[in-house]
Design an enzyme around this catalytic site. Structure first.
Site, PDB file in Angstrom:
ATOM      1  N   THR A 188      -2.456  -0.326   2.856  1.00  0.00           N
ATOM      2  CA  THR A 188      -3.185   0.776   2.225  1.00  0.00           C
ATOM      3  C   THR A 188      -3.196   1.934   3.232  1.00  0.00           C
ATOM      4  OG1 THR A 188      -5.258   0.020   3.146  1.00  0.00           O
ATOM      5  CG2 THR A 188      -4.690  -0.818   0.976  1.00  0.00           C
ATOM      6  N   GLU A 333      -3.312  -2.732  -3.728  1.00  0.00           N
ATOM      7  CA  GLU A 333      -3.755  -4.118  -3.888  1.00  0.00           C
ATOM      8  C   GLU A 333      -3.338  -4.704  -5.232  1.00  0.00           C
ATOM      9  OE1 GLU A 333      -5.476  -1.617  -2.694  1.00  0.00           O
ATOM     10  OE2 GLU A 333      -6.900  -2.207  -1.144  1.00  0.00           O
ATOM     11  N   LYS A 441     -23.663  12.155  -6.092  1.00  0.00           N
ATOM     12  CA  LYS A 441     -24.927  11.552  -6.526  1.00  0.00           C
ATOM     13  C   LYS A 441     -26.006  12.620  -6.531  1.00  0.00           C
ATOM     14  CE  LYS A 441     -23.478   7.095  -4.801  1.00  0.00           C
ATOM     15  NZ  LYS A 441     -22.504   7.355  -3.727  1.00  0.00           N
TER      16      LYS A 441
HETATM   17  P1  ADP Z   1      -4.256   4.987  -0.913  1.00  0.00           P
HETATM   18  O1  ADP Z   1      -4.579   6.203  -1.716  1.00  0.00           O
HETATM   19  O2  ADP Z   1      -5.421   4.525  -0.092  1.00  0.00           O
HETATM   20  O3  ADP Z   1      -2.937   4.996  -0.296  1.00  0.00           O
HETATM   21  P2  ADP Z   1      -3.395   3.630  -3.218  1.00  0.00           P
HETATM   22  O4  ADP Z   1      -2.157   4.413  -3.301  1.00  0.00           O
HETATM   23  O5  ADP Z   1      -3.366   2.191  -3.405  1.00  0.00           O
HETATM   24  O6  ADP Z   1      -4.119   3.809  -1.874  1.00  0.00           O
HETATM   25  O7  ADP Z   1      -4.433   4.342  -4.154  1.00  0.00           O
HETATM   26  C1  ADP Z   1      -5.206   3.690  -5.082  1.00  0.00           C
HETATM   27  C2  ADP Z   1      -6.288   4.596  -5.573  1.00  0.00           C
HETATM   28  O8  ADP Z   1      -5.775   5.824  -6.074  1.00  0.00           O
HETATM   29  C3  ADP Z   1      -7.060   4.021  -6.721  1.00  0.00           C
HETATM   30  O9  ADP Z   1      -8.025   3.105  -6.298  1.00  0.00           O
HETATM   31  C4  ADP Z   1      -7.665   5.270  -7.347  1.00  0.00           C
HETATM   32  O10 ADP Z   1      -8.827   5.686  -6.667  1.00  0.00           O
HETATM   33  C5  ADP Z   1      -6.603   6.303  -7.120  1.00  0.00           C
HETATM   34  N1  ADP Z   1      -5.805   6.465  -8.337  1.00  0.00           N
HETATM   35  C6  ADP Z   1      -4.610   5.941  -8.620  1.00  0.00           C
HETATM   36  N2  ADP Z   1      -4.177   6.348  -9.826  1.00  0.00           N
HETATM   37  C7  ADP Z   1      -5.130   7.155 -10.329  1.00  0.00           C
HETATM   38  C8  ADP Z   1      -5.293   7.884 -11.558  1.00  0.00           C
HETATM   39  N3  ADP Z   1      -4.360   7.906 -12.512  1.00  0.00           N
HETATM   40  N4  ADP Z   1      -6.432   8.578 -11.713  1.00  0.00           N
HETATM   41  C9  ADP Z   1      -7.398   8.602 -10.782  1.00  0.00           C
HETATM   42  N5  ADP Z   1      -7.291   7.946  -9.604  1.00  0.00           N
HETATM   43  C10 ADP Z   1      -6.183   7.229  -9.388  1.00  0.00           C
END
Ligand code: ADP
Length: 559
Positions: A188, A333, A441
């Protein structure tokens, strides 16, 4: 207890090598086109790709790499990187794709944590490798993804990929591995704390490739030419490098140039029909198309995810260019696909506005993922499209635990808590309102930063916007909009605030707007809200200044 009656079907393991073996045998002549770092366009077929992937497997075995060991990659989307996707897991080692846009210290941490034995890298990353090598003493060798003639001048001793694999004949039979053995490793981004590793299995990768291909997902077929804009170092390019050979789709790999013009030209030249990428990269493509006044001739649909796709972008693709947008949500994940927004027959008969409202959400799960939303006590919340809570998921391509963190499962009652906050409506369409750490919030109520960002970018003068929580003496937090204007556009704070009137509940109206030249992005192209929150920590909202004269009340009454 009597023994169960077992099915009498072949026990064939689901392995990623079977994907390239299938494509080579049944779609052998289908092309893989890559824009190379060397500057030219390279093309070959699935048949060639399998042969060279086997040569790579042989070369790594000759170097003494054992099954289960990790091989890192620092590379753009290209055919040699693709060969690593098959050649490395094909003999049982683990293909560990690393995001080169992270800070060098983070990359060194990841390489050391993963215990990478060798790292394959594109020559553009030669200076990075020179920085990393002293910090990664356990890496046995650095392999430049090029031939002897293009080897860069470096302090670190490196091997040439082409020289290594040329020494092998490709006469190699993929072993029948245990399908539960590890195939790929992705970390991640570590926006909070150290990056964490998600270790995929052959079985989960193949199942994910099936799921991603379904008509209500990417809808891939052998008639498609797919160009993954999403990098192969970002959650395995969302599984496209595995889903494409499963379907025998033509694969177009754009290399390092992801600006609007380069993408458009490659898409047109190669007859690209579908794509996948994060919203930021599409901003560039749309801007180029408008400016150059050009149109697509073959491009039909694209998956947009990784962060929320603003409805304004969806409309631009669909209304101006006739390209279907499939809004999708997922995470490292989850391999990463979780949900996609496509309509079933009944939904497609509803009035246009109702259809659009559904398509703007993150969508329904694909088979292979189940989801629920839970409240603060862990109780499951109703699917009414209003109640929002923490989004939990489970399924065969969702992680069970993080790599090398054997104690301390992240699961709650067998479900993985995503860290996202969402609603689910009676149609089963999930909508992300926020990442739990980004939610605002206000007076005990939650305000969705994504909703407020989507409204800002719908304003014709706004190029990009972030909504962050800003400290407020009465409400604890209130929304602040940080916006970037389109080149040459003008807009006042007051005019943007007025644009919100009537579009959201009164108490959701942002308290302030600040215009900036650019917004910070993470290594995967997402808004870096943590940085913004730090930058605007001391920002004083006009509403906070006016608090003395403000009547006391609850959110929703006096706002
Ligand atoms: P990182 O951003 O930490 O590299 P990831 O690529 O795994 O990790 O990102 C996952 C996160 O990206 C999700 O938990 C969510 O918060 C956000 N995300 C992914 N797709 C969308 C979407 N279509 N709309 C809103 N948020 C999204």
């Amino acid at each position: 207890m009597t023994a169960p009656l077992l099915g009498q079907m072949m026990d064939v393991p689901l392995t990623v090598s079977s994907l390239i073996a299938h494509a080579a045998r049944h779609h052998g002549g289908t092309q893989i086109v890559s824009r190379r770092i060397e500057g030219d366009v390279h093309r070959y077929t699935y048949r060639d790709c399998e042969k060279r992937s086997k040569q790579l497997a042989q070369a790594l075995i000759a170097l003494g790499v054992a099954p289960g060991e990790r091989i890192g990659t620092l590379a753009w989307n290209g055919y040699r990187h693709l060969e690593a996707y098959f050649g490395v897991p094909g003999f049982g080692a683990v293909c560990h794709t690393i995001n080169p846009r992270l800070f060098p210290e983070q990359i060194a941490y990841i390489i050391n944590h993963a215990q990478d034995q060798y790292v394959l890298f594109d020559i553009t990353f030669a200076p990075l490798v020179d920085k990393l090598a002293p910090q990664c003493p356990d890496v046995r060798g650095w392999i430049a993804l090029t031939d002897e003639a293009h080897l860069p001048d470096m302090r670190t001793p490196v091997l040439s990929y082409e020289t290594l694999i040329e020494a092998e004949d490709g006469e190699y039979e993929w072993p029948l591995l245990d399908e539960r053995s590890a195939s790929n490793l992705c970390y991640t981004s570590g926006t909070t704390g150290n990056p964490k590793g998600a270790l995929y299995a052959h079985r989960s990768s193949v199942l994910h490739a099936y799921g991603a291909s379904l008509p209500d997902a990417m809808g891939l077929s052998s008639r498609d030419a797919i160009l993954p804009v999403v990098p192969m170092f970002h959650v395995n390019a969302w599984g496209v490098p595995y889903a494409a050979p499963l379907n025998g789709a033509k694969l177009v790999l754009p290399g390092k140039d992801l600006d609007g013009k380069s993408l458009y030209e490659l898409m047109e030249a190669e007859g690209v029909t579908c794509s996948a990428g994060v919203p930021t990269v599409w901003l560039g493509l749309l801007a180029y198309m408008r400016e150059a006044d050009v149109r697509f001739t073959t491009f039909k649909r694209t998956v947009i995810g990784g962060s929320a796709c603003p409805p304004a972008m969806l409309r631009a693709f669909e209304d101006e260019y006739g390209v279907q947008v499939i809004h999708a949500w997922g995470m490292t994940e989850m391999s990463p696909l979780g949900t996609l927004a496509t309509l079933n027959w009944e939904q497609s008969q509803r009035p246009l506005e109702a259809q659009r409202a559904l398509l703007e959400k993150q969508g329904r799960v694909v088979f292979g993922v189940d989801m629920k939303i839970v409240g603060s006590e862990g109780e499951e919340l109703p699917w009414d499209g209003v109640a929002f809570g923490d989004l939990h998921v489970r399924g065969p391509w969702v992680i069970d635990r993080y790599f090398r963190q054997e104690n301390g499962s992240p699961l709650v009652d067998g479900w993985f808590p995503t860290g996202d906050v969402a609603t689910i409506d009676p149609d089963g369409f999930m909508q992300i309102t926020d990442r739990s750490k980004d939610v605002i919030k206000s007076g005990g109520e939650w305000i969705s930063s994504i909703d407020l960002e989507n409204i800002a970018v719908a304003h014709p003068a706004v190029a990009e916007a972030a909504c962050i929580a800003c400290a407020h003496p009465r409400w604890t937090e209130r929304p602040l909009i940080v916006a970037v204007l389109k080149p040459g556009a003008t807009l006042t704070r007051e005019a943007l605030l007025a644009f919100y009137e009537g579009k959201v509940a009164k108490w959701w109206l942002p308290d302030d707007v600040v215009f900036v030249k650019e917004l910070p992005h993470t290594a995967t192209g997402k808004l870096q809200k943590l940085k913004l929150r730090e930058r605007f920590r001391d920002h004083v909202l006009p509403t906070a200044l006016a608090i003395e004269n403000c009547p006391l009340g609850e959110p929703g009454t006096d706002r």
